[in-house]
Scaffold this motif. Sequence first.
Motif, PDB file in Angstrom:
ATOM      1  N   GLN A   1      -3.662  -7.786  -7.784  1.00  0.00           N
ATOM      2  CA  GLN A   1      -3.044  -9.111  -7.771  1.00  0.00           C
ATOM      3  C   GLN A   1      -2.382  -9.396  -6.429  1.00  0.00           C
ATOM      4  O   GLN A   1      -2.499 -10.504  -5.894  1.00  0.00           O
ATOM      5  N   THR A   2      -1.695  -8.395  -5.868  1.00  0.00           N
ATOM      6  CA  THR A   2      -1.060  -8.571  -4.561  1.00  0.00           C
ATOM      7  C   THR A   2      -2.097  -8.823  -3.480  1.00  0.00           C
ATOM      8  O   THR A   2      -1.876  -9.609  -2.543  1.00  0.00           O
ATOM      9  N   ALA A   3      -3.247  -8.160  -3.605  1.00  0.00           N
ATOM     10  CA  ALA A   3      -4.321  -8.327  -2.623  1.00  0.00           C
ATOM     11  C   ALA A   3      -5.126  -9.610  -2.847  1.00  0.00           C
ATOM     12  O   ALA A   3      -6.014  -9.925  -2.052  1.00  0.00           O
TER      13      ALA A   3
ATOM     14  N   TRP B   1      -4.608   1.499   1.641  1.00  0.00           N
ATOM     15  CA  TRP B   1      -4.160   0.321   2.407  1.00  0.00           C
ATOM     16  C   TRP B   1      -2.639   0.181   2.304  1.00  0.00           C
ATOM     17  O   TRP B   1      -1.945  -0.026   3.299  1.00  0.00           O
ATOM     18  N   SER B   2      -2.102   0.324   1.100  1.00  0.00           N
ATOM     19  CA  SER B   2      -0.669   0.106   0.876  1.00  0.00           C
ATOM     20  C   SER B   2       0.199   1.147   1.578  1.00  0.00           C
ATOM     21  O   SER B   2       1.294   0.833   2.068  1.00  0.00           O
ATOM     22  N   TYR B   3      -0.274   2.402   1.621  1.00  0.00           N
ATOM     23  CA  TYR B   3       0.501   3.481   2.248  1.00  0.00           C
ATOM     24  C   TYR B   3      -0.123   3.916   3.579  1.00  0.00           C
ATOM     25  O   TYR B   3       0.012   5.065   3.996  1.00  0.00           O
ATOM     26  N   TYR B   4      -0.799   2.990   4.229  1.00  0.00           N
ATOM     27  CA  TYR B   4      -1.569   3.289   5.445  1.00  0.00           C
ATOM     28  C   TYR B   4      -0.722   4.013   6.490  1.00  0.00           C
ATOM     29  O   TYR B   4      -1.090   5.094   6.971  1.00  0.00           O
TER      30      TYR B   4
ATOM     31  N   SER C   1       1.726  -3.729   2.219  1.00  0.00           N
ATOM     32  CA  SER C   1       2.402  -2.495   2.621  1.00  0.00           C
ATOM     33  C   SER C   1       3.443  -2.022   1.614  1.00  0.00           C
ATOM     34  O   SER C   1       4.286  -2.802   1.149  1.00  0.00           O
ATOM     35  N   LEU C   2       3.383  -0.741   1.295  1.00  0.00           N
ATOM     36  CA  LEU C   2       4.429  -0.036   0.552  1.00  0.00           C
ATOM     37  C   LEU C   2       5.010   1.074   1.420  1.00  0.00           C
ATOM     38  O   LEU C   2       5.632   2.007   0.916  1.00  0.00           O
ATOM     39  N   ASN C   3       4.787   0.966   2.732  1.00  0.00           N
ATOM     40  CA  ASN C   3       5.229   2.007   3.657  1.00  0.00           C
ATOM     41  C   ASN C   3       6.751   2.075   3.737  1.00  0.00           C
ATOM     42  O   ASN C   3       7.452   1.084   3.541  1.00  0.00           O
ATOM     43  N   SER C   4       7.234   3.256   4.056  1.00  0.00           N
ATOM     44  CA  SER C   4       8.664   3.490   4.136  1.00  0.00           C
ATOM     45  C   SER C   4       9.275   2.770   5.328  1.00  0.00           C
ATOM     46  O   SER C   4       8.658   2.669   6.394  1.00  0.00           O
ATOM     47  N   GLU C   5      10.500   2.298   5.146  1.00  0.00           N
ATOM     48  CA  GLU C   5      11.238   1.687   6.248  1.00  0.00           C
ATOM     49  C   GLU C   5      12.400   2.569   6.701  1.00  0.00           C
ATOM     50  O   GLU C   5      13.128   2.224   7.625  1.00  0.00           O
TER      51      GLU C   5
END
Length: 583
Positions: A424-426, A318-321, A488-492
């Motif tokens: 915790q974040t979720a 989910w975080s790196y979707y 999200s931990l996806n790259s920007e």
Amino acid sequence: MILSGKSFIFLPNPDTSSSTFLKNVLKDKGATIISNVEDCFQLDAKEVTILVDDSFVDSNMNLIQRDIFQREANSNDIDNLFNKIEKLKIQSVKVTCITKWIQNEKFTIENGDLINLTPPIITISDDTNNGQCSSEAETEISTDVDDNGDDGGEKKVVKELPQLPIGSDLQLNKGTKLIVNNKPKYKNNELVIEALKRLTKKYEIKGEKFRARGYRLAKQSVENCDFDISSGAEAHTKLRNIGPSIARKIQVILDTGVLPGLNDSMALEDKLNYFKNCYGIGPEIAKRWNLLCYENFCIASKKDPDDFISDWSVLFGWSYYDDWLHKMSRNECLAHLDMVQNALNEIDPECQVELQGSYNRGYSKCGDIDLLFFKPFCDDTAELAGIMESLCMKLYKDGYIHCFLQLTPSLERLFAEKVMERFQTANINGYKKRKRWYSSEIIKKFFMGVKLSTKKLRELKEMATDEGTFPIEEEEETKLKPIDQYMSLNSEDENYCRRLDFFCCKWDELGAGRIHYTGSKEYNRWIRILAAQEGFKLTQHGLFRDNMLLESFNEHKIFELLNLKYVEPKDRNNIDWEKKNVE
């Protein structure tokens, strides 16, 4: 409760694993589940409903594939069974009606929901459905070895219908999309390829891997065809992997430019695809979440937190979707290999690592990185597992590995805090009840997410592009919905996190291991079936006859013993392997 006093039976097979969850849903709403169809006839017909597997119902609500239905129902006289059902006026609907009842909190059956068990004619459709494909229904798909067809293997002639202009402006029914392709060369083939491509994707999303495989092989056959197909019968006669069922579909496509029902479930497929594109979410969970009307991961995590606690790796999927759906260049794959090799040399200089998978087969872009580890004269996989574990610990401390998707006790001590932070974040509670996060004391496959340095990415952009030998089609990437972005931990900055897998192989099994981890899945299946036909057994551990190992180290020797010419990895993506063995 909305289903109190109602009784249901699943047909053709009431005991499949896919119906277990649905039975529990019905029971929770007060329903009674019937396990034997004969018991239906002893009850009040008004209180009984038959739930038919959607894969046996076409877009006109007619029952199809009656012979397969009869086999799955374990009935010797399916006509007599249907006559009883109709005589008693027991209503039959598709399994997916359950979704409507749960969503609306009301049990209703409309005329449009009713299935005609005895249609006057057999209609041709793409068997569009929203439910689980039955195992027997998958036998309609032709294989590399034979083609049983959905008609029991009998070779039928596809009826030639009046030919309509290809690409004509035709709308057969609501939801039917016109497939148009104006390429001058083999325009019929291009039309068929487009439809088969969409059918392949449709069943891949739904997790019906055998049916998806059949359409994929059929598509590849048409792509390799050196003439313009004029009819379904011609495709069935002259091309491999085109069985009677697919041939009938091809005829409809050629006659009308469309395939009725192909678009009927696109909205459902998009919804399933959104969930299924997340690491750790398989077809069954996606279907269950859809049935429960979950629209996103946020709702799923609140309604079914146990799904995330039991498989915590989903949180990182989910975080790196978005990142994990971006494909990478071949140059980037090599950069990751260099990163791993340099660290490996510090841990054990004798241990070696190779790129496998789609990179080895020459793909122009790759979805993830598969690395195979081995050590000269080392057949102790526990030793190799220890080397890989030490390598993982070093690469994590170096900042290259950003997340693990599988843990040992040592890796858990490093990473457990990050797992709990994701919970915790979720806003998922109850995770503290889980006593451990690691899967085993020793694991021989490591799955993780990794990132290159910004400096290395700049260097890659200045390098000449390696196009490989097998170009792939670019597909529209699914994006994380706004409501799910809080995880999200996806790259920007396009420094995407990448999926990286470690596998180990015994030195003595290196040849067989390379065949297995190079792939493709279709090639592995083909060569293993061919080996079985010749009295051999081929696995990632070697080539056997009568349980005696014949060869496992020398890849070329394995091909020689199978009386095959060696097929280069770059040629293992297509389906013309037999041609290469007779040239």
